[in-house]
Design a protein around this motif. Structure first.
Motif, PDB file in Angstrom:
ATOM      1  N   VAL A  28       0.340  -1.866  18.444  1.00  0.00           N
ATOM      2  CA  VAL A  28       0.738  -3.331  17.780  1.00  0.00           C
ATOM      3  C   VAL A  28       1.258  -4.039  18.706  1.00  0.00           C
ATOM      4  N   ARG A  29       2.103  -3.806  19.753  1.00  0.00           N
ATOM      5  CA  ARG A  29       2.610  -4.748  20.731  1.00  0.00           C
ATOM      6  C   ARG A  29       1.731  -5.360  21.665  1.00  0.00           C
ATOM      7  N   THR A  30       0.806  -4.686  22.090  1.00  0.00           N
ATOM      8  CA  THR A  30      -0.336  -4.769  22.925  1.00  0.00           C
ATOM      9  C   THR A  30      -1.464  -4.901  22.312  1.00  0.00           C
ATOM     10  N   PRO A  31      -2.187  -6.324  22.251  1.00  0.00           N
ATOM     11  CA  PRO A  31      -3.500  -6.744  21.657  1.00  0.00           C
ATOM     12  C   PRO A  31      -4.392  -5.994  22.332  1.00  0.00           C
ATOM     13  N   PRO A  90      -3.019  10.050   8.237  1.00  0.00           N
ATOM     14  CA  PRO A  90      -2.793   8.818   7.523  1.00  0.00           C
ATOM     15  C   PRO A  90      -1.262   8.261   7.387  1.00  0.00           C
ATOM     16  N   VAL A  91      -0.443   9.609   7.223  1.00  0.00           N
ATOM     17  CA  VAL A  91       1.093   9.009   6.925  1.00  0.00           C
ATOM     18  C   VAL A  91       1.771   8.473   8.271  1.00  0.00           C
ATOM     19  N   CYS A  92       1.086   8.820   9.524  1.00  0.00           N
ATOM     20  CA  CYS A  92       1.424   8.318  10.659  1.00  0.00           C
ATOM     21  C   CYS A  92       0.922   6.840  10.710  1.00  0.00           C
ATOM     22  N   ASP A  93      -0.292   6.500  10.365  1.00  0.00           N
ATOM     23  CA  ASP A  93      -0.779   5.299  10.134  1.00  0.00           C
ATOM     24  C   ASP A  93       0.166   4.561   9.280  1.00  0.00           C
ATOM     25  N   MET A  94       0.598   4.800   8.302  1.00  0.00           N
ATOM     26  CA  MET A  94       1.267   4.339   7.261  1.00  0.00           C
ATOM     27  C   MET A  94       2.556   3.885   7.802  1.00  0.00           C
ATOM     28  N   ALA A 145      -0.911 -14.520   8.295  1.00  0.00           N
ATOM     29  CA  ALA A 145      -2.095 -14.258   9.423  1.00  0.00           C
ATOM     30  C   ALA A 145      -1.576 -13.421  10.601  1.00  0.00           C
ATOM     31  N   ARG A 146      -0.453 -13.851  10.815  1.00  0.00           N
ATOM     32  CA  ARG A 146       0.174 -12.977  12.047  1.00  0.00           C
ATOM     33  C   ARG A 146       0.448 -11.699  11.778  1.00  0.00           C
ATOM     34  N   LEU A 147       0.973 -11.362  10.394  1.00  0.00           N
ATOM     35  CA  LEU A 147       1.312 -10.206   9.789  1.00  0.00           C
ATOM     36  C   LEU A 147      -0.185  -9.412   9.708  1.00  0.00           C
ATOM     37  N   GLN A 148      -0.950  -9.948   9.339  1.00  0.00           N
ATOM     38  CA  GLN A 148      -2.191  -9.045   9.271  1.00  0.00           C
ATOM     39  C   GLN A 148      -2.929  -9.018  10.543  1.00  0.00           C
ATOM     40  N   GLU A 149      -2.882  -9.946  11.538  1.00  0.00           N
ATOM     41  CA  GLU A 149      -3.031  -9.308  13.047  1.00  0.00           C
ATOM     42  C   GLU A 149      -2.569  -8.136  13.213  1.00  0.00           C
ATOM     43  N   TYR A 150      -1.461  -7.994  13.151  1.00  0.00           N
ATOM     44  CA  TYR A 150      -0.461  -6.982  13.720  1.00  0.00           C
ATOM     45  C   TYR A 150      -0.960  -5.648  12.691  1.00  0.00           C
ATOM     46  N   PHE A 151      -1.270  -5.660  11.650  1.00  0.00           N
ATOM     47  CA  PHE A 151      -1.700  -4.809  10.577  1.00  0.00           C
ATOM     48  C   PHE A 151      -2.960  -4.110  11.241  1.00  0.00           C
ATOM     49  N   SER A 152      -3.912  -5.071  11.623  1.00  0.00           N
ATOM     50  CA  SER A 152      -5.474  -5.088  12.027  1.00  0.00           C
ATOM     51  C   SER A 152      -5.472  -4.005  13.408  1.00  0.00           C
ATOM     52  N   ARG A 153      -4.323  -3.969  13.943  1.00  0.00           N
ATOM     53  CA  ARG A 153      -4.022  -3.303  15.122  1.00  0.00           C
ATOM     54  C   ARG A 153      -3.804  -1.787  15.252  1.00  0.00           C
ATOM     55  N   ARG A 212       2.068 -18.797  -3.176  1.00  0.00           N
ATOM     56  CA  ARG A 212       3.033 -18.086  -3.024  1.00  0.00           C
ATOM     57  C   ARG A 212       2.267 -16.577  -3.236  1.00  0.00           C
ATOM     58  N   GLN A 213       1.499 -16.477  -3.803  1.00  0.00           N
ATOM     59  CA  GLN A 213       0.497 -15.093  -3.778  1.00  0.00           C
ATOM     60  C   GLN A 213      -0.749 -15.228  -2.866  1.00  0.00           C
ATOM     61  N   TYR A 214      -0.834 -16.191  -1.954  1.00  0.00           N
ATOM     62  CA  TYR A 214      -1.660 -16.213  -0.988  1.00  0.00           C
ATOM     63  C   TYR A 214      -1.674 -14.934   0.034  1.00  0.00           C
ATOM     64  N   GLY A 215      -0.556 -14.450   0.490  1.00  0.00           N
ATOM     65  CA  GLY A 215      -0.246 -13.384   1.336  1.00  0.00           C
ATOM     66  C   GLY A 215      -0.423 -11.959   0.778  1.00  0.00           C
ATOM     67  N   ARG A 216      -0.944 -11.878  -0.504  1.00  0.00           N
ATOM     68  CA  ARG A 216      -0.919 -10.499  -0.982  1.00  0.00           C
ATOM     69  C   ARG A 216      -2.248  -9.928  -0.432  1.00  0.00           C
ATOM     70  N   TYR A 217      -3.229 -10.329   0.022  1.00  0.00           N
ATOM     71  CA  TYR A 217      -4.369  -9.956   0.817  1.00  0.00           C
ATOM     72  C   TYR A 217      -3.667  -8.899   1.906  1.00  0.00           C
ATOM     73  N   THR A 218      -2.715  -9.095   2.796  1.00  0.00           N
ATOM     74  CA  THR A 218      -2.096  -8.342   3.425  1.00  0.00           C
ATOM     75  C   THR A 218      -1.658  -7.169   2.992  1.00  0.00           C
ATOM     76  N   LEU A 219      -1.547  -6.939   1.966  1.00  0.00           N
ATOM     77  CA  LEU A 219      -0.956  -5.563   1.201  1.00  0.00           C
ATOM     78  C   LEU A 219      -2.274  -4.854   0.831  1.00  0.00           C
ATOM     79  N   GLY A 220      -3.274  -5.106   0.640  1.00  0.00           N
ATOM     80  CA  GLY A 220      -4.558  -4.370   0.608  1.00  0.00           C
ATOM     81  C   GLY A 220      -4.728  -3.210   1.830  1.00  0.00           C
ATOM     82  N   THR A 221      -4.065  -3.946   3.132  1.00  0.00           N
ATOM     83  CA  THR A 221      -4.329  -2.707   4.198  1.00  0.00           C
ATOM     84  C   THR A 221      -3.387  -1.691   3.882  1.00  0.00           C
TER      85      THR A 221
END
Length: 220
Positions: free
Chosen positions: A216-219, A81-85, A66-74, A122-131
């Motif tokens: 990322v570092r600043t919400p 798009p490469v800069c975004d990646m 969840a914390r990883l996804q929060e950072y991704f969402s920022r 163990r597979q739960y966090g794979r949703y973060t890879l969707g981003t």
């Protein structure tokens, strides 16, 4: 119910404390009594918040992702798009360095004190890879990445950055090839490997660095 047990901060605090105890002292340190002492709560808080120790161990994994996804969402979608990646890669590393104990639990780097995780856990966090997959798709559509499978590209980038971060957390990367130096070089190499030109990749990597602080570092 006591005010202490109803405090909404108790659950997250127990998750962080449990992850730290696992990483620093091993599974023998993980007990309801020890957790309560560290958190300044009653042992009942473990059962009130998680239903027991097994639930707490599972929640550590879920909270880590969840914390990883929060950072991704920022990470904003921009015209590059490469800069975004690249910024997603920076966000991944930032999350690991900010939450090292949870990161160890998320990926099996810490013993789970006899509590096992199922395949679904163990597979739960794979949703973060969707981003990352979505961003790879944008890179392909923009012609920055060579024709390929966006999901495979995302997995390749994930495994590469994960490997570096794991070595960094283990303090294996030292001068002259310290983590910062290797990471910056790796980012450009990964983009070129996916099909970008060296010039364009280098420009996007450089442009992503100031965004790490502003996005990322600043919400938001």
């Amino acid at each position: 119910m006591s005010p202490r047990r109803s405090d909404p901060r108790t659950g997250p605090a127990l998750v962080d404390i449990a992850a730290r105890l696992l990483a620093d002292e091993g599974p023998q340190a993980l007990s309801a009594r020890r957790l309560a002492s560290e958190a300044g709560s009653s042992t009942m808080a473990v059962y009130t918040n998680f239903g027991g120790m097994s639930g707490l161990v599972r929640e550590m994994v879920y909270e880590g992702f969840a914390r990883l996804q929060e950072y991704f969402s920022r990470v904003a979608e921009t015209g590059d798009p490469v800069c975004d990646m690249v910024l997603l890669g920076r966000a991944y590393r930032h999350n690991a360095l900010t939450n090292p104990h949870l990161y160890a639990v998320m990926f099996g780097g810490a013993s789970l004190a006899g509590f096992s995780l199922g395949a679904e856990d163990r597979q739960y966090g794979r949703y973060t890879l969707g981003t990352v997959v979505d961003c790879a798709t944008r890179c392909l559509r923009a012609g920055r990445f060579a024709v390929g499978d966006a999901e495979l590209i995302a997995h390749q980038l994930w495994t590469a950055v994960h490997g570096l971060v794991t070595l960094e957390l283990g303090e294996y990367l030292i001068a002259p090839c310290d983590a910062d130096r290797v990471f910056e070089s790796q980012l450009a190499a990964l983009m070129v490997g996916a099909g970008d030109t060296l010039q364009a990749a280098t420009r996007s990597v450089a442009a992503s660095l100031p965004r790490l602080d502003t996005e990322v570092r600043t919400p938001a």
